[in-house]
Design a protein around this motif. Sequence first.
Motif, mmCIF file in Angstrom:
data_model
loop_
_atom_site.group_PDB
_atom_site.id
_atom_site.type_symbol
_atom_site.label_atom_id
_atom_site.label_comp_id
_atom_site.label_asym_id
_atom_site.label_seq_id
_atom_site.Cartn_x
_atom_site.Cartn_y
_atom_site.Cartn_z
ATOM 1 N N ASP A 131 3.368 0.729 9.668
ATOM 2 C CA ASP A 131 2.718 1.706 11.012
ATOM 3 C C ASP A 131 3.525 3.013 10.782
ATOM 4 N N GLU A 132 3.209 3.884 11.949
ATOM 5 C CA GLU A 132 3.734 5.022 11.873
ATOM 6 C C GLU A 132 5.137 5.323 12.156
ATOM 7 N N ASN A 133 5.766 3.888 12.690
ATOM 8 C CA ASN A 133 6.947 3.821 13.032
ATOM 9 C C ASN A 133 7.921 3.318 11.696
ATOM 10 N N GLY A 134 7.067 2.935 10.576
ATOM 11 C CA GLY A 134 7.868 2.232 9.474
ATOM 12 C C GLY A 134 7.829 0.666 9.755
ATOM 13 N N ILE A 135 7.357 0.373 10.741
ATOM 14 C CA ILE A 135 7.289 -1.194 10.957
ATOM 15 C C ILE A 135 6.318 -1.842 10.024
ATOM 16 N N ILE A 136 6.860 -2.874 9.319
ATOM 17 C CA ILE A 136 5.865 -3.499 8.205
ATOM 18 C C ILE A 136 4.935 -4.604 8.932
ATOM 19 N N LEU A 162 0.786 -1.049 0.043
ATOM 20 C CA LEU A 162 -0.009 -0.003 -0.010
ATOM 21 C C LEU A 162 0.806 1.268 0.175
ATOM 22 N N PRO A 163 1.891 1.253 0.778
ATOM 23 C CA PRO A 163 2.782 2.672 0.549
ATOM 24 C C PRO A 163 3.104 3.096 -0.653
ATOM 25 N N LYS A 164 3.248 2.235 -1.720
ATOM 26 C CA LYS A 164 3.875 2.640 -2.894
ATOM 27 C C LYS A 164 2.758 3.436 -3.664
ATOM 28 N N ILE A 165 1.425 3.337 -3.199
ATOM 29 C CA ILE A 165 0.115 4.185 -3.954
ATOM 30 C C ILE A 165 0.631 5.732 -3.226
ATOM 31 N N SER A 166 0.608 5.946 -2.264
ATOM 32 C CA SER A 166 0.862 7.242 -1.833
ATOM 33 C C SER A 166 2.239 7.751 -2.170
#
Length: 470
Positions: A438-443, A50-54
Amino acid sequence: MKLKYRDLIDQTYYFPQDEFDTKGSNLTFHGIEVMDLVNKYGAPLKFTYLPKISENIQKAKNWFREAMEKHDYEATYNYCYCTKSSHFSFVLDEALKNKIHIETSSAYDINIVEILKKEGKLSNKSWILCNGFKRDQYIDNIARLVNGGHKKCIPILDNAEELDLLSENINGKFDIGIRIASEEEPKFEFYTSRLGIGYRDIVPFYKSKVKEDPKASLKMLHFFINTGIRDTAYYWNELHKCLKVYVNLKKICPTLDSLNIGGGFPIKNSLAFEYDYAYIIDEIINQIKVVCQDAGVEVPNIFTEFGSFTVGESGGAVYEVLHQKQQNDREKWNMINSSFITTLPDSWAINKRFVLLSVNRWDDEYERVLLGGLTCDSDDYYNSEQNLNAIYLPKFKKDKPLYIGFFNTGAYQESIGGFGGIQHCLIPTPKHILINRDENGIIFTKVFAEQQSHDNMLRTLGYNVDEENK
């Protein structure tokens, strides 16, 4: 002599790349060890990162902002996501975090918009651009949306008759757009797009119909190129023809203030992919401004409709090589545990290429192979490395499982393949997982859909599954 699969990739491409690297002898994708997903969820497996979309949305916004600042372009930029690329809720949820707008193509898209509005993910401040050929249900749904207070909904006329249909169903005044029927590339089977209104007909249509309509105001001209935005003489020629129509209309239509440059950006389909997005955007903005200045009209607000660019590079699929068949002295067929026709239909239907890499065994020797799917259809294969007409992967060994990954598959494949419906030869839709941080970058990961069951398919086909299971 260097015969390892790792050596082949290093010698052929610049590697590692932003999203691809290795950890030991295993592939990583955005820092995620793909074998970890296989070990946890099995294969075949579909996934969406999902982060690739943003990330891609923000990249495009920044490129347009920089180009507009450079050229002192005094208008706005509006990023729209065309839902036809992927209608999944998790895609819309992620995309809408970035303050974007929506482009629709059929009646049920409006139902999705209404749900998103009810959930507070879309508001009346969001532009809804309604493209496509509009049948009665689509017209009714657009009218319901506008009549319900969503004034920033712009139905884009595909043909002249749609104006009367909209006027009959929408209460009060409303904005419209007009789609240009662009000329197709010379290699196409036909000369002009079946969608939209011809270049020469738009100004006369405005004068005779739109200008006289007491309710409709022309706000947008929509320019779409089927092959996408590319640095070719064909694209720039069509853009200038569109701009000529825009300035001629603008001189007689003060409400016209927006240009929708439809046609998406290409996405990475090989480790050798190169495309200068920033340059293309800079040149588009520059040319629009120059043409408008020369004509003495204000520059338009810019809208884009990026579908594949938004979601395509977020998707992937992993398969296990089940068996190898030596069919003659030259051709080795690696048989995967799924079907290309059902899970990657674009590879079968339009010979589309995707990034293909081995998921494991990067330190093993490689061989030249073809890839075959499980179905009994002779077209269920993948050899779209067209410069080689074959694929190189670590050598097949019965006692050493081999997994392969196709990447940047996030656009169109599920909808064209019939997600959740009947699959060719009843090969089930694979398990689909979502990957996020998450907000800390944890997958973290979660299952969106389990592998399709036989009960699911048989019910769709009309069989009495409950009786069969007694």
